[in-house]
Write an enzyme that holds these catalytic residues in place. Structure first.
Site, PDB file in Angstrom:
ATOM      1  N   PRO A   2       0.804  -1.222   0.000  1.00 27.12           N
ATOM      2  CA  PRO A   2       0.000   0.000   0.000  1.00 27.12           C
ATOM      3  C   PRO A   2       0.840   1.278   0.000  1.00 27.12           C
ATOM      4  O   PRO A   2       1.938   1.320   0.565  1.00 27.12           O
ATOM      5  CB  PRO A   2      -0.789  -0.095   1.300  1.00 27.12           C
ATOM      6  CG  PRO A   2      -0.676  -1.504   1.744  1.00 27.12           C
ATOM      7  CD  PRO A   2       0.610  -2.003   1.203  1.00 27.12           C
ATOM      8  N   LYS A  33      -2.309  -5.274   6.012  1.00 28.31           N
ATOM      9  CA  LYS A  33      -1.010  -5.524   5.385  1.00 28.31           C
ATOM     10  C   LYS A  33       0.092  -5.381   6.432  1.00 28.31           C
ATOM     11  O   LYS A  33      -0.051  -4.644   7.407  1.00 28.31           O
ATOM     12  CB  LYS A  33      -0.753  -4.515   4.255  1.00 28.31           C
ATOM     13  CG  LYS A  33      -1.743  -4.594   3.109  1.00 28.31           C
ATOM     14  CD  LYS A  33      -1.451  -5.773   2.219  1.00 28.31           C
ATOM     15  CE  LYS A  33      -2.342  -5.751   0.975  1.00 28.31           C
ATOM     16  NZ  LYS A  33      -1.944  -6.742   0.008  1.00 28.31           N
ATOM     17  N   ILE A  65      -2.640  -3.023  -3.888  1.00 24.48           N
ATOM     18  CA  ILE A  65      -3.024  -4.217  -4.643  1.00 24.48           C
ATOM     19  C   ILE A  65      -4.025  -5.001  -3.813  1.00 24.48           C
ATOM     20  O   ILE A  65      -3.760  -5.349  -2.664  1.00 24.48           O
ATOM     21  CB  ILE A  65      -1.788  -5.092  -4.935  1.00 24.48           C
ATOM     22  CG1 ILE A  65      -0.776  -4.333  -5.789  1.00 24.48           C
ATOM     23  CG2 ILE A  65      -2.208  -6.395  -5.620  1.00 24.48           C
ATOM     24  CD1 ILE A  65       0.574  -5.025  -5.896  1.00 24.48           C
TER      25      ILE A  65
END
Length: 118
Positions: A2, A33, A65
């Site tokens: 990110p 994440k 993503i």
């Protein structure tokens, strides 16, 4: 991987000293994440107009993503990011806007290749 990019018209001396680090940790938790994969940029003291007003404001761009690709995901992320930003910046939610941008692995270069091949 990110990316969180915070732009604000607030001067640097009105921001918490560890804002970038705290945004990194909050972003990792919110997006699910590892903190080691989160990239943060904070730009302050910018000339900005939000909703026709030059009153203090902020804009956050969140790109990643796989975790910002749907309205359902982003509604949850938005609520939690707004909570963080209003607390840290001392701005009302009407003076903050968040943009979500989904990325594909081939759009991020790392270690002389792209994420597709890592």
């Amino acid at each position: 991987m990110p990316f969180l990019e915070l732009d604000t018209s607030l001067p640097a001396n009105r921001l918490p000293p560890a804002l970038a680090q705290e945004l990194c940790a909050a972003g990792a938790e919110i997006l699910g994440k590892p903190v080691e994969r989160v990239n943060v940029t904070v730009r302050s003291g910018l000339s900005m107009v939000l909703s026709g007003s030059a009153e203090p404001c902020a804009q956050l761009l969140v790109s990643s993503i796989g975790v910002v690709g749907s309205a359902e995901q982003n509604r949850e992320h938005s609520a939690r990011l707004f909570d963080f930003l209003t607390a840290q910046l001392g701005l009302g939610p009407e003076r903050i806007v968040i943009r979500f941008f989904p990325l594909e692995p081939w759009q991020i270069g790392k270690n002389r290749t792209v994420m597709t091949f890592l």
